[in-house]
Design a protein around this motif. Structure first.
Motif, PDB file in Angstrom:
ATOM      1  N   ILE A  44       0.839  -1.210   0.000  1.00  0.00           N
ATOM      2  CA  ILE A  44       0.000   0.000   0.000  1.00  0.00           C
ATOM      3  C   ILE A  44       0.871   1.256   0.000  1.00  0.00           C
ATOM      4  CG2 ILE A  44      -1.690   1.323   1.327  1.00  0.00           C
ATOM      5  CD1 ILE A  44      -2.842  -1.353   2.283  1.00  0.00           C
ATOM      6  N   LEU A  45       1.905   1.275   0.855  1.00  0.00           N
ATOM      7  CA  LEU A  45       2.800   2.435   0.911  1.00  0.00           C
ATOM      8  C   LEU A  45       3.539   2.628  -0.417  1.00  0.00           C
ATOM      9  CD1 LEU A  45       4.332   2.042   4.485  1.00  0.00           C
ATOM     10  CD2 LEU A  45       2.642   3.716   3.725  1.00  0.00           C
ATOM     11  N   THR A  46       3.941   1.530  -1.055  1.00  0.00           N
ATOM     12  CA  THR A  46       4.630   1.631  -2.340  1.00  0.00           C
ATOM     13  C   THR A  46       3.722   2.219  -3.403  1.00  0.00           C
ATOM     14  OG1 THR A  46       6.066  -0.255  -1.809  1.00  0.00           O
ATOM     15  CG2 THR A  46       5.812   0.326  -4.136  1.00  0.00           C
ATOM     16  N   LEU A  47       2.483   1.769  -3.444  1.00  0.00           N
ATOM     17  CA  LEU A  47       1.542   2.295  -4.435  1.00  0.00           C
ATOM     18  C   LEU A  47       1.238   3.770  -4.188  1.00  0.00           C
ATOM     19  CD1 LEU A  47      -0.941  -0.719  -4.704  1.00  0.00           C
ATOM     20  CD2 LEU A  47       0.889  -0.089  -6.291  1.00  0.00           C
ATOM     21  N   VAL A  48       1.097   4.148  -2.920  1.00  0.00           N
ATOM     22  CA  VAL A  48       0.855   5.560  -2.607  1.00  0.00           C
ATOM     23  C   VAL A  48       2.059   6.413  -3.011  1.00  0.00           C
ATOM     24  CG1 VAL A  48       0.501   7.205  -0.724  1.00  0.00           C
ATOM     25  CG2 VAL A  48      -0.777   5.055  -0.759  1.00  0.00           C
ATOM     26  N   ALA A  49       3.267   5.890  -2.727  1.00  0.00           N
ATOM     27  CA  ALA A  49       4.473   6.628  -3.098  1.00  0.00           C
ATOM     28  C   ALA A  49       4.587   6.776  -4.612  1.00  0.00           C
ATOM     29  CB  ALA A  49       5.706   5.924  -2.531  1.00  0.00           C
ATOM     30  N   PHE A  50       4.286   5.702  -5.345  1.00  0.00           N
ATOM     31  CA  PHE A  50       4.313   5.779  -6.810  1.00  0.00           C
ATOM     32  C   PHE A  50       3.305   6.818  -7.316  1.00  0.00           C
ATOM     33  CE2 PHE A  50       6.205   1.328  -7.298  1.00  0.00           C
ATOM     34  CZ  PHE A  50       7.438   1.842  -7.674  1.00  0.00           C
ATOM     35  N   ILE A  57       5.779  14.345 -11.100  1.00  0.00           N
ATOM     36  CA  ILE A  57       6.393  14.387 -12.434  1.00  0.00           C
ATOM     37  C   ILE A  57       5.447  15.024 -13.441  1.00  0.00           C
ATOM     38  CG2 ILE A  57       7.239  12.964 -14.336  1.00  0.00           C
ATOM     39  CD1 ILE A  57       8.317  11.005 -12.275  1.00  0.00           C
ATOM     40  N   VAL A  58       4.174  14.645 -13.379  1.00  0.00           N
ATOM     41  CA  VAL A  58       3.203  15.209 -14.316  1.00  0.00           C
ATOM     42  C   VAL A  58       3.022  16.711 -14.085  1.00  0.00           C
ATOM     43  CG1 VAL A  58       0.769  15.173 -14.983  1.00  0.00           C
ATOM     44  CG2 VAL A  58       2.006  13.024 -14.634  1.00  0.00           C
ATOM     45  N   ALA A  60       5.271  18.862 -12.420  1.00  0.00           N
ATOM     46  CA  ALA A  60       6.498  19.654 -12.588  1.00  0.00           C
ATOM     47  C   ALA A  60       7.173  19.429 -13.928  1.00  0.00           C
ATOM     48  CB  ALA A  60       7.486  19.322 -11.457  1.00  0.00           C
ATOM     49  N   GLY A  61       6.813  18.356 -14.630  1.00  0.00           N
ATOM     50  CA  GLY A  61       7.456  18.074 -15.909  1.00  0.00           C
ATOM     51  C   GLY A  61       7.373  19.213 -16.903  1.00  0.00           C
ATOM     52  N   PRO A  62       6.174  19.754 -17.190  1.00  0.00           N
ATOM     53  CA  PRO A  62       6.087  20.883 -18.132  1.00  0.00           C
ATOM     54  C   PRO A  62       6.864  22.113 -17.659  1.00  0.00           C
ATOM     55  CG  PRO A  62       3.937  19.886 -17.776  1.00  0.00           C
ATOM     56  CD  PRO A  62       4.856  19.283 -16.765  1.00  0.00           C
ATOM     57  N   TRP A  63       6.899  22.321 -16.354  1.00  0.00           N
ATOM     58  CA  TRP A  63       7.632  23.475 -15.817  1.00  0.00           C
ATOM     59  C   TRP A  63       9.114  23.379 -16.159  1.00  0.00           C
ATOM     60  CZ3 TRP A  63      11.204  24.414 -11.759  1.00  0.00           C
ATOM     61  CH2 TRP A  63      11.303  25.746 -11.358  1.00  0.00           C
ATOM     62  N   PHE A  64       9.698  22.168 -16.032  1.00  0.00           N
ATOM     63  CA  PHE A  64      11.092  21.978 -16.407  1.00  0.00           C
ATOM     64  C   PHE A  64      11.271  21.948 -17.924  1.00  0.00           C
ATOM     65  CE2 PHE A  64      11.339  20.359 -12.046  1.00  0.00           C
ATOM     66  CZ  PHE A  64      12.534  20.922 -11.619  1.00  0.00           C
ATOM     67  N   ALA A  65      10.366  21.251 -18.618  1.00  0.00           N
ATOM     68  CA  ALA A  65      10.524  21.090 -20.067  1.00  0.00           C
ATOM     69  C   ALA A  65      10.428  22.419 -20.804  1.00  0.00           C
ATOM     70  CB  ALA A  65       9.470  20.115 -20.595  1.00  0.00           C
ATOM     71  N   ASN A  66       9.576  23.328 -20.334  1.00  0.00           N
ATOM     72  CA  ASN A  66       9.410  24.624 -20.992  1.00  0.00           C
ATOM     73  C   ASN A  66      10.358  25.686 -20.450  1.00  0.00           C
ATOM     74  OD1 ASN A  66       7.295  23.515 -22.478  1.00  0.00           O
ATOM     75  ND2 ASN A  66       5.757  24.111 -20.950  1.00  0.00           N
ATOM     76  N   GLY A  67      11.310  25.285 -19.625  1.00  0.00           N
ATOM     77  CA  GLY A  67      12.220  26.252 -19.024  1.00  0.00           C
ATOM     78  C   GLY A  67      13.056  26.987 -20.062  1.00  0.00           C
ATOM     79  N   LEU A  68      13.299  28.274 -19.797  1.00  0.00           N
ATOM     80  CA  LEU A  68      14.082  29.130 -20.690  1.00  0.00           C
ATOM     81  C   LEU A  68      15.420  29.458 -20.043  1.00  0.00           C
ATOM     82  CD1 LEU A  68      11.241  31.592 -21.792  1.00  0.00           C
ATOM     83  CD2 LEU A  68      12.077  29.562 -22.998  1.00  0.00           C
TER      84      LEU A  68
END
Length: 430
Positions: A44-50, A57-58, A60-68
């Motif tokens: 249960i803890l592993t699934l919650v952590a995942f 990631i979903v 913060a991903g665009p925030w890093f990917a679109n970084g200037l």
């Protein structure tokens, strides 16, 4: 025996070849089952952590990917992004030199702190890894004097005279030590001070000998200042903490009383208070004509603060040793200094490694408190000149994330080294 053999259909004369374990009991599958899904609660803890990791990631991903990285201001970043989510890393690409070296350190002299950092790694290697050639300890002994010359500049004769004074004081201490440790230590300090005073007078008119451009302490800043304070204060607080721990366990009432009062007083005062004392009050304890450097005052206070905590950690290590170790040292005919150096302290320090590392990591992070007394360390640079500028006013996540990354890498490296050292020094039965 022959009748028994004759009744057997077949007798194997060699061992069977070993078979591979089942797929679920080896490799990555075994690691995952053992560490992530070993029980219902862990599953249960592993699934919650995942789930949390995926959401991060979903998000913060665009925030890093679109970084200037190549704009000149925050407003230009926002204009290019046009409402899209993205980081303005341009502040890092434009101000990285100030974040690392401060705003006032000469830009054409950045090679000096960089070289001092490289030499520090070489100098620390034979101390941290005992299997390296002992000849490298020469670099360790010379590093403080070379680093001072590289960072502050001036003539090379100043650190050279200081080195000669330390050597002279050491030999004076060794020659007088047989009459008493305190007498030997006092003699060594006096001899070193005399040599330094005479050498300083002789080199006052020779500033052009191997001279580097002088840099004032007020021009030090950025992450370089945090590294300087962390390395110097940790290096000084460990031997002072050992002496305080031994002093607190001493049977001499004056030594014990001084150690107890010092430790309890320092541990009862916040570090930020001591930094204000270093900035404002400490100068009043010196002669009026003395202009004591602010960095030196801060080093004194931070070293005192960390020494008190390290003393308590080492005292715990000394108390954890069985009484038989002390009796064994007495049975060998060792005096107090020999017993502590050869038997007691090596074991107590090994026990105290986690606590010492904890204090060291905390001390290194606490160097950011110097920003409250107008010293432009890494956090001071972010809060002061960078965020105060019109170009980058409003950039927070990028700057503080960069600062967090630098401190995390340093503190994590210290932690990993301490765990490696504990495994190397483990002598129990396994």
């Amino acid at each position: 025996m022959s009748d028994t053999h004759s009744q057997l259909a077949f007798v194997r004369t060699e061992m069977l070849a070993q078979k591979e374990p089942p797929a679920k009991d080896k490799g990555a599958v075994k690691w995952v089952r053992t560490n992530l899904f070993s029980s219902w609660s862990n599953t249960i803890l592993t699934l919650v952590a995942f789930y949390v990791i995926v959401k991060l990631i979903v998000s913060a991903g665009p925030w890093f990917a679109n970084g200037l990285w190549d704009t000149n201001s925050l407003s230009e970043c926002r204009a290019i992004l046009d409402g899209a989510r993205g980081a303005c890393f341009s502040v890092l690409s434009e101000r990285w030199q100030q974040l690392l070296f401060g705003i006032a350190y000469p830009s054409d002299q950045y090679w000096r702190p960089t070289l001092a950092f490289v030499i520090m790694l070489v100098a620390a290697a034979p101390v941290l890894f005992v299997k390296l050639p002992r000849i490298l300890l020469i670099v360790t002994g010379l590093f403080p004097f070379v680093a001072y010359w590289l960072l502050w500049g001036g003539t090379f004769l100043t650190p050279l005279v200081s080195l000669i004074g330390v050597i002279a004081g050491y030999y004076a201490f060794k020659n007088v030590e047989r009459f008493g440790f305190v007498l030997g230590l006092g003699t060594g300090v006096i001899v070193a001070a005399i040599v330094w005073k005479i050498g300083g007078a002789l080199t006052a008119s020779m500033d052009d000998v191997l001279a580097l451009r002088a840099v004032a302490s007020r021009d030090m800043g950025g992450y370089m200042l945090n590294m300087m304070l962390g390395v110097v204060c940790i290096s000084l607080s460990l031997p002072i903490g050992i002496m305080l721990a031994l002093g607190r366990q001493s049977h001499m009432p004056i030594i014990k009383g001084i150690s107890v009062v010092f430790i309890e007083f320092i541990r009862g005062v916040p570090l930020i208070t001591l930094l204000f004392v270093a900035s404002v009050v400490l100068a009043y304890f010196f002669p009026p004509e003395t202009n004591m450097d602010l960095i030196l005052r801060v080093i004194i206070m931070i070293t005192m603060f960390s020494s008190a905590y390290i003393a308590e950690v080492i005292r715990g290590g000394l108390a954890a040793l069985p009484k038989g170790q002390y009796e064994a040292a007495d049975s060998l005919g060792l005096d107090y200094a020999q017993a502590m150096r050869l038997i007691i302290l090596p074991q107590a320090l090994k026990i105290s490694i986690p606590g010492i590392v904890n204090v060291a990591v905390g001390l290194f992070k606490d160097t950011t408190l110097v920003s409250v007394i107008s010293m432009f360390d890494l956090v001071g640079m972010i809060r002061g000149p960078i965020l105060a500028s019109t170009e980058w006013n409003g950039v927070y996540w990028e700057l503080y994330g960069f600062a967090a990354l630098l401190f995390f890498v340093t503190c994590y490296s210290i932690s990993q080294y301490s765990q490696w050292l504990e495994r190397q020094l483990r002598t129990d039965h396994r």
